[in-house]
Structures are given as C-alpha cells and as structure tokens.
Write a protein that holds these residues in place. Structure first.
Motif, mmCIF file in Angstrom:
data_model
loop_
_atom_site.group_PDB
_atom_site.id
_atom_site.type_symbol
_atom_site.label_atom_id
_atom_site.label_comp_id
_atom_site.label_asym_id
_atom_site.label_seq_id
_atom_site.Cartn_x
_atom_site.Cartn_y
_atom_site.Cartn_z
ATOM 1 N N LEU A 1 5.191 13.048 -0.271
ATOM 2 C CA LEU A 1 3.881 12.398 -0.334
ATOM 3 C C LEU A 1 3.606 11.505 0.883
ATOM 4 O O LEU A 1 2.444 11.324 1.275
ATOM 5 N N TYR B 1 0.913 11.807 3.773
ATOM 6 C CA TYR B 1 -0.497 11.778 3.403
ATOM 7 C C TYR B 1 -1.036 10.355 3.247
ATOM 8 O O TYR B 1 -2.250 10.163 3.110
ATOM 9 N N LYS C 1 -2.230 6.551 3.980
ATOM 10 C CA LYS C 1 -2.882 5.787 5.043
ATOM 11 C C LYS C 1 -2.933 4.319 4.624
ATOM 12 O O LYS C 1 -2.953 4.012 3.421
ATOM 13 N N VAL D 1 -4.966 7.988 -4.238
ATOM 14 C CA VAL D 1 -3.779 8.772 -4.567
ATOM 15 C C VAL D 1 -3.354 8.457 -5.997
ATOM 16 O O VAL D 1 -3.272 7.282 -6.376
ATOM 17 N N ILE E 1 -5.812 12.624 -3.378
ATOM 18 C CA ILE E 1 -4.621 13.416 -3.648
ATOM 19 C C ILE E 1 -4.028 13.068 -5.002
ATOM 20 O O ILE E 1 -3.900 11.894 -5.359
ATOM 21 N N VAL F 1 1.237 18.721 -4.102
ATOM 22 C CA VAL F 1 0.196 17.849 -3.571
ATOM 23 C C VAL F 1 -1.115 18.563 -3.813
ATOM 24 O O VAL F 1 -1.343 19.672 -3.286
ATOM 25 N N ARG G 1 -5.282 18.585 -3.836
ATOM 26 C CA ARG G 1 -6.492 17.991 -3.281
ATOM 27 C C ARG G 1 -7.585 17.955 -4.325
ATOM 28 O O ARG G 1 -7.879 18.952 -4.974
#
Length: 268
Positions: free
Chosen positions: A31, A34, A36, A108, A137, A265, A267
């Motif tokens: 994970l 991905y 941020k 997330v 995600i 994962v 979307r």
C-alpha cells in the motif's frame, strides 16, 4: 454490532503480542507507494494499532483513524501513539458492516487480516468502498492458512492446521481468504483490482523462537483453544500436544515458516 462471525484468535495477551509485531513495512508494504502526505486513512480492525501508527508517519499532513470492534484494546494503541509522539491519529470502536461515516470520507480505506474473520466479506468491502472517496483506494491483505509452509514437517503441525480450519469455519470465517480476496473485491463493485502476494518468513533464530513461543501459548490459552475444545475438535490434552510440537519445531536449528498473504489495491 451486526457482525455475526466470532473472531477466532480473540484478544489473549499472546495474540496481542503476536499482532503487535506487525508494521507498515512487514504488513502493508504493498500500500505504501500509493500514500501521499495529505491523505485521510481509515484502518479497519486495527487491533493494537502498530500498523495504524506507522501509516500515520506516511501522511504527516493527513490523518489516520484506527477502528476496532473491541474497545478494550484501544487504550494500548493510544499509548503507543503517544509514546511515538504521533498526533495525526485517533482510535475508535465501530462495526465494519455499518461504518459510522458519510460516503466518500476517506482517501484510503485499509484492512489487514480482517476479512477472513467476518461473516460477509463482500458486505464489508462494500462498506469500505462506500466511505472511500471517488479516485481513492481500498486495500486489503489476507492470509491463506492452507498454503502455510514450514520445516521441519512435524505431524502435529498439520493437526494444528486442521483444527484451526475447523474452528475458523465454525466461527463463521474463511481461513483461506487470500485466494478469494480479488473475487470478493469485484463482487463489492470494484472494477480496477490490482493483485499481489507477499509473505512473512520467519527463519532467523529470534524470529523462530518468537513464533514458536506465541503459538505454544495460543494453542492452549487463546480463544482458538476455547473454540477447539467447546466444539469438540480437540481435547485439552491434544492442544497441549500441539503446543509441545510448536516448542519442538522452535528448537530445531533449521526451523522455518512462510505465511503467504494475498493483497488487493482497489480503485474507487
């Protein structure tokens, strides 16, 4: 709480010690690329919070919420966060079948070794999808008990595997969740599902000793042991024998175990 399945491991001290060894690097590495800095994350089934706290360090401008059905274990998680001076985090109780959050709340939504213990994993994934922002995600990682590998091949360990499977299924879970994870995700409405596999591998003497001692205790004192005896899958004497086999395994200089987990994962 609307969850109908029973958590197979329970929250005995031996279980919490085992789960407390989990980190973002050894349990959620798939994970991390991905994430941020600004993201808002929900960690479902956070347990002692060790992964949750690690995730908070990857989103210093964001926030992480750890959610668990059992409130008794959350004070320890809060203490760990305080000890590490992690402030962009909170812990709360909740039911993954009916999350108390509005649609599209989180960037997330993550769970680790949770879906194998719920009665309706597709429903939980659907809830995770609901509270995830469009473009966000949903990620999950689940073991598959039938494909654990170890050396030496001691007969009592296969018996442990059999009893565990019986207890987990009687509790309403799916111990081989890993192989179904991508299918559950698609049934929950996800079109983009990226799959991977990673494994814990315990081969160093200290790792082997730790895993061995953990299951020596869990085999006779945890909720697993209670489920095994109450349902007639194993006698207390047989569980003592399984604990002894874990000790013998841990004393072998060549002892080794691999625990594979599937990862997705998804979307939104």
């Amino acid at each position: 709480m609307s969850e109908k399945a029973t958590y197979t491991h329970g929250h005995h001290a031996s279980v919490l010690r085992s789960h407390g060894q989990r980190t973002a690097l050894n349990s959620a590495r798939f994970l991390l690329p991905y994430l941020k800095p600004h993201m808002k994350i929900l960690d479902i089934g956070c347990g002692p919070g060790t992964i949750t706290i690690d995730l908070a360090t990857y989103v210093p401008e964001g926030h992480v919420t750890g959610l668990d059905m059992v409130g008794d274990i959350l004070p320890g998680a809060r203490e760990r966060a305080t000890a590490r001076e992690i402030t962009n985090i909170d812990f709360t109780t909740g039911d993954a079948n009916a999350l108390a959050y509005a649609d599209e709340t989180f960037d997330v939504v993550f769970c680790h070794q949770v879906l194998q213990h719920v009665g309706d994993p597709v429903a939980v994934l659907s809830e995770m999808r609901r509270v995830c922002k469009v473009g966000g995600i949903v990620a999950a990682r689940e073991a598959d008990y039938a494909v654990f590998m170890w050396y030496p091949e001691l007969p009592g360990l296969r018996r442990w595997q059999e009893v565990y499977d019986q207890v987990a299924r009687t509790n309403g879970g799916e111990p081989n969740a890993g192989r179904f994870l991508h299918v559950w995700a698609r049934k929950a409405g996800f079109k983009e599902v990226e799959c991977s596999v990673s494994s814990w591998c315990f081969a160093k003497p200290d790792e082997v000793k730790w895993w061995s001692e953990t299951w020596q205790e869990r085999a006779v004192k945890s909720a697993f042991a209670k489920g095994a005896t109450e349902n007639g899958f194993a006698t207390p004497e047989e569980l003592e024998g399984i604990a002894t086999v874990w000790r013998e395994w841990g004393e072998d200089v060549d002892a080794w175990i691999s625990i594979p987990s599937a990862e997705v994962v998804c979307r939104r």
